[in-house]
Design a protein around this motif. Structure first.
Motif, PDB file in Angstrom:
ATOM      1  N   LEU A  80     -12.438  -8.998  13.889  1.00 22.47           N
ATOM      2  CA  LEU A  80     -12.496  -7.800  14.708  1.00 22.47           C
ATOM      3  C   LEU A  80     -13.192  -6.718  13.893  1.00 22.47           C
ATOM      4  O   LEU A  80     -12.630  -6.219  12.916  1.00 22.47           O
ATOM      5  CB  LEU A  80     -11.110  -7.329  15.129  1.00 22.47           C
ATOM      6  N   GLN A  81     -14.419  -6.406  14.273  1.00 24.59           N
ATOM      7  CA  GLN A  81     -15.160  -5.326  13.637  1.00 24.59           C
ATOM      8  C   GLN A  81     -14.823  -4.046  14.379  1.00 24.59           C
ATOM      9  O   GLN A  81     -15.055  -3.951  15.595  1.00 24.59           O
ATOM     10  CB  GLN A  81     -16.660  -5.600  13.701  1.00 24.59           C
ATOM     11  N   MET A  82     -14.299  -3.087  13.649  1.00 31.38           N
ATOM     12  CA  MET A  82     -13.863  -1.827  14.253  1.00 31.38           C
ATOM     13  C   MET A  82     -14.698  -0.692  13.686  1.00 31.38           C
ATOM     14  O   MET A  82     -14.654  -0.425  12.483  1.00 31.38           O
ATOM     15  CB  MET A  82     -12.375  -1.595  13.968  1.00 31.38           C
ATOM     16  N   ASN A  83     -15.464  -0.053  14.545  1.00 36.52           N
ATOM     17  CA  ASN A  83     -16.309   1.072  14.155  1.00 36.52           C
ATOM     18  C   ASN A  83     -15.843   2.343  14.847  1.00 36.52           C
ATOM     19  O   ASN A  83     -15.098   2.292  15.829  1.00 36.52           O
ATOM     20  CB  ASN A  83     -17.762   0.786  14.517  1.00 36.52           C
ATOM     21  N   SER A  84     -16.312   3.463  14.345  1.00 43.07           N
ATOM     22  CA  SER A  84     -15.982   4.763  14.939  1.00 43.07           C
ATOM     23  C   SER A  84     -14.475   4.892  15.181  1.00 43.07           C
ATOM     24  O   SER A  84     -14.024   5.302  16.260  1.00 43.07           O
ATOM     25  CB  SER A  84     -16.736   4.946  16.270  1.00 43.07           C
ATOM     26  N   LEU A  85     -13.721   4.568  14.167  1.00 42.85           N
ATOM     27  CA  LEU A  85     -12.265   4.560  14.312  1.00 42.85           C
ATOM     28  C   LEU A  85     -11.715   5.955  14.547  1.00 42.85           C
ATOM     29  O   LEU A  85     -12.229   6.950  14.024  1.00 42.85           O
ATOM     30  CB  LEU A  85     -11.622   3.929  13.073  1.00 42.85           C
ATOM     31  N   LYS A  86     -10.655   5.989  15.356  1.00 40.96           N
ATOM     32  CA  LYS A  86      -9.997   7.238  15.727  1.00 40.96           C
ATOM     33  C   LYS A  86      -8.532   7.190  15.281  1.00 40.96           C
ATOM     34  O   LYS A  86      -7.962   6.098  15.147  1.00 40.96           O
ATOM     35  CB  LYS A  86     -10.050   7.417  17.243  1.00 40.96           C
ATOM     36  N   PRO A  87      -7.910   8.339  15.099  1.00 35.25           N
ATOM     37  CA  PRO A  87      -6.484   8.329  14.727  1.00 35.25           C
ATOM     38  C   PRO A  87      -5.623   7.536  15.710  1.00 35.25           C
ATOM     39  O   PRO A  87      -4.649   6.895  15.296  1.00 35.25           O
ATOM     40  CB  PRO A  87      -6.127   9.814  14.736  1.00 35.25           C
ATOM     41  N   GLU A  88      -5.991   7.532  16.969  1.00 39.22           N
ATOM     42  CA  GLU A  88      -5.198   6.789  17.957  1.00 39.22           C
ATOM     43  C   GLU A  88      -5.353   5.281  17.856  1.00 39.22           C
ATOM     44  O   GLU A  88      -4.658   4.530  18.536  1.00 39.22           O
ATOM     45  CB  GLU A  88      -5.536   7.244  19.382  1.00 39.22           C
ATOM     46  N   ASP A  89      -6.249   4.826  16.988  1.00 41.16           N
ATOM     47  CA  ASP A  89      -6.356   3.390  16.709  1.00 41.16           C
ATOM     48  C   ASP A  89      -5.324   2.936  15.680  1.00 41.16           C
ATOM     49  O   ASP A  89      -5.194   1.734  15.419  1.00 41.16           O
ATOM     50  CB  ASP A  89      -7.750   3.039  16.195  1.00 41.16           C
ATOM     51  N   THR A  90      -4.600   3.867  15.103  1.00 36.47           N
ATOM     52  CA  THR A  90      -3.586   3.530  14.102  1.00 36.47           C
ATOM     53  C   THR A  90      -2.509   2.656  14.719  1.00 36.47           C
ATOM     54  O   THR A  90      -1.906   3.005  15.738  1.00 36.47           O
ATOM     55  CB  THR A  90      -2.957   4.806  13.535  1.00 36.47           C
ATOM     56  N   ALA A  91      -2.275   1.496  14.110  1.00 39.01           N
ATOM     57  CA  ALA A  91      -1.312   0.534  14.633  1.00 39.01           C
ATOM     58  C   ALA A  91      -1.244  -0.659  13.689  1.00 39.01           C
ATOM     59  O   ALA A  91      -2.060  -0.784  12.764  1.00 39.01           O
ATOM     60  CB  ALA A  91      -1.720   0.059  16.026  1.00 39.01           C
ATOM     61  N   VAL A  92      -0.294  -1.532  13.953  1.00 38.66           N
ATOM     62  CA  VAL A  92      -0.297  -2.845  13.323  1.00 38.66           C
ATOM     63  C   VAL A  92      -1.080  -3.782  14.247  1.00 38.66           C
ATOM     64  O   VAL A  92      -0.798  -3.852  15.445  1.00 38.66           O
ATOM     65  CB  VAL A  92       1.128  -3.383  13.098  1.00 38.66           C
ATOM     66  N   TYR A  93      -2.045  -4.453  13.675  1.00 38.12           N
ATOM     67  CA  TYR A  93      -2.903  -5.347  14.442  1.00 38.12           C
ATOM     68  C   TYR A  93      -2.486  -6.799  14.200  1.00 38.12           C
ATOM     69  O   TYR A  93      -2.296  -7.221  13.048  1.00 38.12           O
ATOM     70  CB  TYR A  93      -4.356  -5.138  14.045  1.00 38.12           C
ATOM     71  N   GLN A 113       0.638 -12.446  10.948  1.00 39.98           N
ATOM     72  CA  GLN A 113       1.751 -11.672  10.415  1.00 39.98           C
ATOM     73  C   GLN A 113       1.604 -10.181  10.662  1.00 39.98           C
ATOM     74  O   GLN A 113       2.563  -9.428  10.495  1.00 39.98           O
ATOM     75  CB  GLN A 113       1.902 -11.931   8.901  1.00 39.98           C
ATOM     76  N   GLY A 114       0.414  -9.750  11.081  1.00 36.80           N
ATOM     77  CA  GLY A 114       0.166  -8.337  11.328  1.00 36.80           C
ATOM     78  C   GLY A 114      -0.434  -7.660  10.113  1.00 36.80           C
ATOM     79  O   GLY A 114      -0.081  -7.967   8.971  1.00 36.80           O
ATOM     80  N   THR A 115      -1.356  -6.745  10.379  1.00 34.50           N
ATOM     81  CA  THR A 115      -1.961  -5.969   9.303  1.00 34.50           C
ATOM     82  C   THR A 115      -2.051  -4.510   9.755  1.00 34.50           C
ATOM     83  O   THR A 115      -2.442  -4.227  10.893  1.00 34.50           O
ATOM     84  CB  THR A 115      -3.348  -6.528   8.919  1.00 34.50           C
ATOM     85  N   GLN A 116      -1.675  -3.616   8.862  1.00 29.11           N
ATOM     86  CA  GLN A 116      -1.616  -2.193   9.210  1.00 29.11           C
ATOM     87  C   GLN A 116      -3.007  -1.568   9.135  1.00 29.11           C
ATOM     88  O   GLN A 116      -3.716  -1.729   8.136  1.00 29.11           O
ATOM     89  CB  GLN A 116      -0.680  -1.447   8.270  1.00 29.11           C
ATOM     90  N   VAL A 117      -3.371  -0.859  10.182  1.00 29.36           N
ATOM     91  CA  VAL A 117      -4.593  -0.056  10.204  1.00 29.36           C
ATOM     92  C   VAL A 117      -4.167   1.393  10.411  1.00 29.36           C
ATOM     93  O   VAL A 117      -3.502   1.713  11.393  1.00 29.36           O
ATOM     94  CB  VAL A 117      -5.537  -0.502  11.332  1.00 29.36           C
ATOM     95  N   THR A 118      -4.551   2.250   9.484  1.00 36.08           N
ATOM     96  CA  THR A 118      -4.216   3.667   9.571  1.00 36.08           C
ATOM     97  C   THR A 118      -5.501   4.480   9.514  1.00 36.08           C
ATOM     98  O   THR A 118      -6.291   4.333   8.575  1.00 36.08           O
ATOM     99  CB  THR A 118      -3.288   4.089   8.425  1.00 36.08           C
ATOM    100  N   VAL A 119      -5.701   5.293  10.534  1.00 43.72           N
ATOM    101  CA  VAL A 119      -6.889   6.135  10.613  1.00 43.72           C
ATOM    102  C   VAL A 119      -6.428   7.578  10.453  1.00 43.72           C
ATOM    103  O   VAL A 119      -5.775   8.136  11.335  1.00 43.72           O
ATOM    104  CB  VAL A 119      -7.633   5.950  11.942  1.00 43.72           C
ATOM    105  N   SER A 120      -6.786   8.169   9.324  1.00 45.89           N
ATOM    106  CA  SER A 120      -6.307   9.511   9.019  1.00 45.89           C
ATOM    107  C   SER A 120      -7.211  10.164   7.989  1.00 45.89           C
ATOM    108  O   SER A 120      -7.765   9.492   7.118  1.00 45.89           O
ATOM    109  CB  SER A 120      -4.875   9.448   8.482  1.00 45.89           C
ATOM    110  N   SER A 121      -7.326  11.473   8.100  1.00 44.11           N
ATOM    111  CA  SER A 121      -8.094  12.215   7.109  1.00 44.11           C
ATOM    112  C   SER A 121      -7.170  12.749   6.025  1.00 44.11           C
ATOM    113  O   SER A 121      -7.635  13.402   5.081  1.00 44.11           O
ATOM    114  CB  SER A 121      -8.857  13.358   7.788  1.00 44.11           C
TER     115      SER A 121
END
Length: 121
Positions: A80-93, A113-121
């Motif tokens: 899963l290639q994720m570009n232009s990430l936004k804070p609302e994309d923050t989740a366990v994938y 098992q899930g992997t954490q994605v955190t989008v934050s400045s």
């Protein structure tokens, strides 16, 4: 037995990119549909993107145009290639693969098992 191993999550700034991988191993005969789900705190798990064995894809409206799902059938891996990430994309994938094992010869769903994605400045 089948094992799924996810990788690629992490912390990224808004507008950044990440690439998730999910590799399956074990007694695999073939893999049908592959998908990525995500679950944010306090929310239900939702489908983000899916890909059929032949490569047809589908996306949630919230990620269409920013995320790209792909697969390598020889490696039993989905990306899963994720570009232009936004804070609302923050989740366990989580990856989800419908796998036919050599023992069962019937497809069933397996979860990573899930992997954490955190989008934050």
């Amino acid at each position: 037995q089948v094992q799924l191993v996810e990788s690629g999550g992490g912390l990224v700034q808004p507008g950044g990119s990440l690439r998730l991988s999910c590799a399956a191993s074990g007694s695999i005969f073939s893999i049908n549909d592959m998908g990525w789900y995500r679950q944010a705190p306090g929310k239900e798990r939702e489908l983000v993107a899916a890909i059929t064995r032949r490569g047809s894809t589908g996306y949630a409206d919230s990620v269409r145009g920013r995320f790209t799902i792909s697969r390598d059938n020889a490696k039993n891996t989905v990306y899963l290639q994720m570009n232009s990430l936004k804070p609302e994309d923050t989740a366990v994938y989580y990856c989800n693969l419908n796998i036919i094992t050599t023992a069962a010869m019937l497809g069933r769903d397996y979860w990573g098992q899930g992997t954490q994605v955190t989008v934050s400045s």
